[in-house]
Enzyme design. Structure first.
Site, PDB file in Angstrom:
ATOM      1  N   ARG A 218      31.282  38.768  42.417  1.00  0.00           N
ATOM      2  CA  ARG A 218      31.572  39.652  41.286  1.00  0.00           C
ATOM      3  C   ARG A 218      30.393  39.617  40.303  1.00  0.00           C
ATOM      4  NH1 ARG A 218      36.704  41.401  40.765  1.00  0.00           N
ATOM      5  NH2 ARG A 218      36.703  41.354  38.483  1.00  0.00           N
TER       6      ARG A 218
ATOM      7  N   HIS B 206      56.073   7.477  44.239  1.00  0.00           N
ATOM      8  CA  HIS B 206      56.189   7.518  45.695  1.00  0.00           C
ATOM      9  C   HIS B 206      57.490   8.213  46.068  1.00  0.00           C
ATOM     10  CE1 HIS B 206      55.929   6.267  49.857  1.00  0.00           C
ATOM     11  NE2 HIS B 206      57.203   5.927  49.785  1.00  0.00           N
TER      12      HIS B 206
ATOM     13  N   ILE C 110      32.047  40.019  48.324  1.00  0.00           N
ATOM     14  CA  ILE C 110      30.776  39.275  48.351  1.00  0.00           C
ATOM     15  C   ILE C 110      30.400  38.766  46.959  1.00  0.00           C
ATOM     16  CG2 ILE C 110      29.904  40.443  50.417  1.00  0.00           C
ATOM     17  CD1 ILE C 110      28.119  42.103  48.408  1.00  0.00           C
TER      18      ILE C 110
ATOM     19  N   ILE D 228      37.869  34.916  47.509  1.00  0.00           N
ATOM     20  CA  ILE D 228      38.700  36.118  47.665  1.00  0.00           C
ATOM     21  C   ILE D 228      38.917  36.420  49.146  1.00  0.00           C
ATOM     22  CG2 ILE D 228      38.763  38.632  47.315  1.00  0.00           C
ATOM     23  CD1 ILE D 228      37.537  38.220  44.592  1.00  0.00           C
TER      24      ILE D 228
ATOM     25  N   CYS E  72      42.622  39.014  35.759  1.00  0.00           N
ATOM     26  CA  CYS E  72      43.461  37.918  36.249  1.00  0.00           C
ATOM     27  C   CYS E  72      44.927  38.335  36.411  1.00  0.00           C
ATOM     28  CB  CYS E  72      43.331  36.725  35.296  1.00  0.00           C
ATOM     29  SG  CYS E  72      44.337  35.340  35.750  1.00  0.00           S
TER      30      CYS E  72
HETATM   31  P1  FAD Z   1      38.664  39.706  32.811  1.00  0.00           P
HETATM   32  O1  FAD Z   1      39.921  39.082  33.205  1.00  0.00           O
HETATM   33  O2  FAD Z   1      37.885  40.453  33.830  1.00  0.00           O
HETATM   34  O3  FAD Z   1      39.048  40.686  31.616  1.00  0.00           O
HETATM   35  C1  FAD Z   1      38.121  41.517  31.020  1.00  0.00           C
HETATM   36  C2  FAD Z   1      38.840  42.730  30.484  1.00  0.00           C
HETATM   37  O4  FAD Z   1      37.914  43.469  29.697  1.00  0.00           O
HETATM   38  C3  FAD Z   1      39.347  43.688  31.542  1.00  0.00           C
HETATM   39  O5  FAD Z   1      40.705  43.979  31.327  1.00  0.00           O
HETATM   40  C4  FAD Z   1      38.494  44.928  31.370  1.00  0.00           C
HETATM   41  O6  FAD Z   1      39.237  46.114  31.598  1.00  0.00           O
HETATM   42  C5  FAD Z   1      38.125  44.829  29.907  1.00  0.00           C
HETATM   43  N1  FAD Z   1      36.893  45.537  29.548  1.00  0.00           N
HETATM   44  C6  FAD Z   1      35.711  45.542  30.216  1.00  0.00           C
HETATM   45  N2  FAD Z   1      34.801  46.270  29.535  1.00  0.00           N
HETATM   46  C7  FAD Z   1      35.432  46.724  28.422  1.00  0.00           C
HETATM   47  C8  FAD Z   1      35.037  47.519  27.338  1.00  0.00           C
HETATM   48  N3  FAD Z   1      33.797  48.001  27.237  1.00  0.00           N
HETATM   49  N4  FAD Z   1      35.943  47.797  26.383  1.00  0.00           N
HETATM   50  C9  FAD Z   1      37.210  47.314  26.469  1.00  0.00           C
HETATM   51  N5  FAD Z   1      37.638  46.540  27.470  1.00  0.00           N
HETATM   52  C10 FAD Z   1      36.760  46.258  28.432  1.00  0.00           C
HETATM   53  N6  FAD Z   1      40.510  32.829  38.742  1.00  0.00           N
HETATM   54  C11 FAD Z   1      41.212  31.683  38.722  1.00  0.00           C
HETATM   55  O7  FAD Z   1      40.908  30.797  37.901  1.00  0.00           O
HETATM   56  N7  FAD Z   1      42.263  31.470  39.569  1.00  0.00           N
HETATM   57  C12 FAD Z   1      42.628  32.390  40.479  1.00  0.00           C
HETATM   58  O8  FAD Z   1      43.579  32.174  41.236  1.00  0.00           O
HETATM   59  C13 FAD Z   1      41.896  33.599  40.542  1.00  0.00           C
HETATM   60  N8  FAD Z   1      42.227  34.547  41.443  1.00  0.00           N
HETATM   61  C14 FAD Z   1      41.526  35.718  41.466  1.00  0.00           C
HETATM   62  C15 FAD Z   1      41.867  36.679  42.424  1.00  0.00           C
HETATM   63  C16 FAD Z   1      41.175  37.871  42.479  1.00  0.00           C
HETATM   64  C17 FAD Z   1      41.561  38.905  43.521  1.00  0.00           C
HETATM   65  C18 FAD Z   1      40.130  38.130  41.544  1.00  0.00           C
HETATM   66  C19 FAD Z   1      39.399  39.449  41.563  1.00  0.00           C
HETATM   67  C20 FAD Z   1      39.780  37.191  40.595  1.00  0.00           C
HETATM   68  C21 FAD Z   1      40.475  35.965  40.554  1.00  0.00           C
HETATM   69  N9  FAD Z   1      40.137  34.970  39.649  1.00  0.00           N
HETATM   70  C22 FAD Z   1      40.824  33.794  39.629  1.00  0.00           C
HETATM   71  C23 FAD Z   1      39.042  35.140  38.678  1.00  0.00           C
HETATM   72  C24 FAD Z   1      39.631  35.527  37.297  1.00  0.00           C
HETATM   73  O9  FAD Z   1      40.389  36.704  37.423  1.00  0.00           O
HETATM   74  C25 FAD Z   1      38.511  35.739  36.287  1.00  0.00           C
HETATM   75  O10 FAD Z   1      37.678  34.596  36.256  1.00  0.00           O
HETATM   76  C26 FAD Z   1      39.088  35.955  34.904  1.00  0.00           C
HETATM   77  O11 FAD Z   1      39.943  37.075  34.891  1.00  0.00           O
HETATM   78  C27 FAD Z   1      37.963  36.151  33.888  1.00  0.00           C
HETATM   79  O12 FAD Z   1      38.521  36.372  32.637  1.00  0.00           O
HETATM   80  P2  FAD Z   1      37.749  37.230  31.536  1.00  0.00           P
HETATM   81  O13 FAD Z   1      38.639  37.226  30.347  1.00  0.00           O
HETATM   82  O14 FAD Z   1      36.359  36.764  31.389  1.00  0.00           O
HETATM   83  O15 FAD Z   1      37.642  38.705  32.137  1.00  0.00           O
HETATM   84  P1  NAD Z   2      32.374  34.248  46.233  1.00  0.00           P
HETATM   85  O1  NAD Z   2      31.089  34.101  45.537  1.00  0.00           O
HETATM   86  O2  NAD Z   2      33.404  33.194  46.151  1.00  0.00           O
HETATM   87  O3  NAD Z   2      32.134  34.492  47.793  1.00  0.00           O
HETATM   88  C1  NAD Z   2      31.326  35.527  48.259  1.00  0.00           C
HETATM   89  C2  NAD Z   2      30.858  35.164  49.666  1.00  0.00           C
HETATM   90  O4  NAD Z   2      30.229  36.293  50.225  1.00  0.00           O
HETATM   91  C3  NAD Z   2      29.834  34.032  49.696  1.00  0.00           C
HETATM   92  O5  NAD Z   2      30.251  33.070  50.625  1.00  0.00           O
HETATM   93  C4  NAD Z   2      28.546  34.701  50.092  1.00  0.00           C
HETATM   94  O6  NAD Z   2      27.698  33.873  50.832  1.00  0.00           O
HETATM   95  C5  NAD Z   2      29.075  35.845  50.927  1.00  0.00           C
HETATM   96  N1  NAD Z   2      28.190  37.004  51.022  1.00  0.00           N
HETATM   97  C6  NAD Z   2      27.424  37.553  50.057  1.00  0.00           C
HETATM   98  N2  NAD Z   2      26.795  38.640  50.533  1.00  0.00           N
HETATM   99  C7  NAD Z   2      27.195  38.786  51.826  1.00  0.00           C
HETATM  100  C8  NAD Z   2      26.896  39.734  52.844  1.00  0.00           C
HETATM  101  N3  NAD Z   2      26.089  40.760  52.637  1.00  0.00           N
HETATM  102  N4  NAD Z   2      27.494  39.572  54.048  1.00  0.00           N
HETATM  103  C9  NAD Z   2      28.336  38.533  54.292  1.00  0.00           C
HETATM  104  N5  NAD Z   2      28.633  37.606  53.350  1.00  0.00           N
HETATM  105  C10 NAD Z   2      28.086  37.747  52.138  1.00  0.00           C
HETATM  106  O7  NAD Z   2      32.942  35.653  45.728  1.00  0.00           O
HETATM  107  P2  NAD Z   2      34.382  36.312  45.873  1.00  0.00           P
HETATM  108  O8  NAD Z   2      35.166  35.682  46.958  1.00  0.00           O
HETATM  109  O9  NAD Z   2      34.138  37.786  45.920  1.00  0.00           O
HETATM  110  O10 NAD Z   2      35.059  35.931  44.500  1.00  0.00           O
HETATM  111  C11 NAD Z   2      34.461  36.357  43.262  1.00  0.00           C
HETATM  112  C12 NAD Z   2      34.805  35.428  42.147  1.00  0.00           C
HETATM  113  O11 NAD Z   2      36.184  35.474  41.856  1.00  0.00           O
HETATM  114  C13 NAD Z   2      34.456  34.003  42.490  1.00  0.00           C
HETATM  115  O12 NAD Z   2      33.414  33.598  41.628  1.00  0.00           O
HETATM  116  C14 NAD Z   2      35.665  33.207  42.232  1.00  0.00           C
HETATM  117  O13 NAD Z   2      35.422  32.150  41.356  1.00  0.00           O
HETATM  118  C15 NAD Z   2      36.648  34.175  41.591  1.00  0.00           C
HETATM  119  N6  NAD Z   2      37.958  33.969  42.257  1.00  0.00           N
HETATM  120  C16 NAD Z   2      38.574  32.774  42.090  1.00  0.00           C
HETATM  121  C17 NAD Z   2      39.766  32.533  42.743  1.00  0.00           C
HETATM  122  C18 NAD Z   2      40.422  31.205  42.573  1.00  0.00           C
HETATM  123  O14 NAD Z   2      40.087  30.493  41.635  1.00  0.00           O
HETATM  124  N7  NAD Z   2      41.376  30.835  43.417  1.00  0.00           N
HETATM  125  C19 NAD Z   2      40.322  33.482  43.576  1.00  0.00           C
HETATM  126  C20 NAD Z   2      39.652  34.674  43.741  1.00  0.00           C
HETATM  127  C21 NAD Z   2      38.465  34.911  43.061  1.00  0.00           C
END
Ligand code: FAD
Ligand code: NAD
Length: 466
Positions: free
Chosen positions: A274, A445, A272, A185, A44
């Protein structure tokens, strides 16, 4: 001598893990938190929520300056140019400040930070960077990583076929970005690069964007993104990506099968979905199995099937969202400390931070109708005075309520500030509010939030302003 080095060891310092660590320490436990990254905050803070929002905000400002939005307010600008390196630097500054902030909170709460990847030896012993650490309770909070697309190789350094981490770090605006996957994403990062000047094509397997969201919202979102200039190829699958130098050639065909066509791009984003991070954790050593989706199953208290081992966040079932992970982090620490932790998984808001923002909480209309009779009311942002004044006419607020009790079951909105508006809806659902409760709550408002009040008014009677 204590039986264990720590009361609690948390593996992973993302929003789930770091929050669990802080709460456990606040509750008087001796806590360590291991993470393989150089900085705290997980996906995150380092490569997810925070850097994406920094680029979304910056790119929105840029777009406003170039697309005539400023001109609507009588602001004249000279030639507007993009300094992408500076935009990327302000993103890195935000990330640094926030990851550093967690480091400060760890020190303040006396949480020991162990740098390195962790693997189980047994249920109470974990190896971190070659050293053995023991704990009475171990929390797995290892998060998730990008799901690979079979046959497509991501190379973030080369910058042609990238995942979200690579798409957040591009040093040049692509000419043509093809996004594979029209989920959160793809739409957020697609929006960033479109605003900065790229042509963006989104290829989505399903017949609509944003799976899991309300049907009306998905349709309206597609209209808005098209209007903004994104090309959407719905019901289309990518069957291959060939890279030659700086050019990628994608082969795509209808999801249901049919004639293939090719697309060329200088950048391809694979988004596609995570998948949970469980590889290399040594789960086999403690006899902990994962489900078909690779997730660790837990009870409502986040206990796994192995005594003393707990799991939270993206690695367990449920939406992969930072606030869900955080809420579970607080709850697991409370359970470990002998208290009762609470997470209401029926009320987890989700927000897409595009422009306008897209947000929802509770049931979609489709799911609510499967469960029973419902009343639905929609209020357009065009009829909201603040949205109209701000030249933000797109979107609506939709309230779904039980037909008999008028209890609110779900709220969906598309509005410039939908992400902030949804907080009120989440509170309403959490408190079991009826539409009338919202309709009779005074809303300041002129605010966008009045649109929720008006949509709620439409359940029992009529909104005023339409
Ligand atoms: P993570 O944040 O993935 O943290 C897990 C940590 O564990 C990582 O630092 C990793 O390095 C570490 N780790 C893994 N395996 C090991 C190991 N064996 N030993 C030690 N450390 C390890 N969510 C939202 O709610 N709002 C958003 O706007 C949003 N935007 C996003 C944008 C992008 C581009 C992406 C990819 C994700 C986004 N998400 C968003 C999703 C959000 O990032 C995740 O849901 C959140 O980070 C999950 O938290 P977590 O603590 O479960 O895991
Ligand atoms: P997602 O599950 O939101 O979207 C993936 C999309 O890819 C789906 O619409 C699916 O139908 C499509 N897809 C799957 N296989 C495909 C293929 N072969 N060809 C074309 N389309 C295909 O996944 P994401 O956008 O990668 O995000 C991953 C996770 O990260 C999400 O679960 C989301 O909750 C989290 N995230 C959250 C935020 C936020 O809260 N604003 C921002 C970024 C990411």
């Amino acid at each position: 001598m204590a039986e264990y080095d720590y009361d609690v060891l948390i593996i992973g310092a993302g929003p789930g893990g770091y929050v669990a660590a802080i709460r456990a320490a606040q509750l008087g436990l001796k806590v360590a938190c291991a993470d393989g990254r150089e900085t705290l905050g997980g996906t995150c803070l380092n490569v997810g929520c925070i850097p994406s929002k920094a680029l979304l905000h910056g790119s929105e400002k840029f777009a406003e300056a170039v697309d005539g939005t400023f001109a609507k307010y009588g602001i004249k600008t000279g030639p507007v140019t993009l300094d992408l390196a500076a935009m990327q630097q302000q993103k890195l500054d935000s990330v640094k400040q926030l990851t550093g902030g967690i480091e400060f909170l760890f020190k303040k709460n006396k949480v020991t930070w162990l740098k390195g990847y962790a693997a189980f030896e047994d249920a109470h012993t974990v190896t971190v960077a070659g050293a053995k650490v023991t704990a009475r309770d171990v929390v797995i909070a290892t998060g998730s990583s990008v799901t690979p697309l079979p046959g497509v190789t991501v190379d973030n350094d080369a910058g042609v076929v990238v995942d979200s981490t690579g798409a957040l770090a591009l040093s040049q605006v692509p000419e043509h970005l093809v996004v594979i996957g029209g989920g959160v994403i793809g739409l957020e990062l697609g929006s960033v690069w479109r605003r900065l000047g790229a042509k963006v094509t989104v290829v989505e397997f399903l017949d609509q964007l944003l799976p899991g969201m309300d049907g009306d919202v998905r349709k309206e979102a597609a209209k808005i993104f098209k209007k903004q200039g994104m090309e959407l190829k719905l019901s289309t699958k990518v069957t291959g990506v060939a890279v030659k130098g700086k050019t990628a050639t994608l082969t795509v065909e209808p999801s249901a099968g049919g004639a293939a066509e090719t697309l060329t791009a200088d950048c391809v984003l694979v988004s596609i979905g995570r998948r949970p991070n469980v590889e290399g954790l040594g789960l086999e050593k403690i006899g902990l199995e994962v489900n078909k989706r690779g997730q660790i199953e837990t009870g409502h208290d986040f206990r796994t099937s192995v005594p003393g081992v707990w799991a939270i966040g993206d690695v367990i079932p449920g939406p992969m969202l930072a606030h869900k992970a955080e809420d579970e982090g607080v709850a697991v620490a409370e359970f470990i400390a002998g208290q009762t932790g609470i997470v209401n998984h029926n009320v987890i808001p989700s927000v897409v931070y595009t422009f306008p923002e897209i947000a929802g909480v509770g049931l979609t209309e489709e799911v609510a109708r499967e469960k029973g009779e419902v009343k639905v009311s929609k209020f357009p942002m065009l009829a909201n005075s603040r949205a109209k004044t701000n030249h933000e006419p797109d979107g609506f607020v939709k309230v779904i309520a039980d037909a008999k009790t008028e209890r609110v079951l779900g709220v969906w909105c598309i509005a410039s500030v939908a992400g902030s508006m949804i907080a009120e809806a989440a509170l309403a659902l959490e408190f079991g509010a009826t539409a009338e409760d919202i309709a009779y709550t005074s809303h300041a408002h002129p605010t966008h939030a009045e649109a929720l009040k008006e949509a709620a008014m439409g359940i029992g009677g009529k909104p005023i302003h339409i």
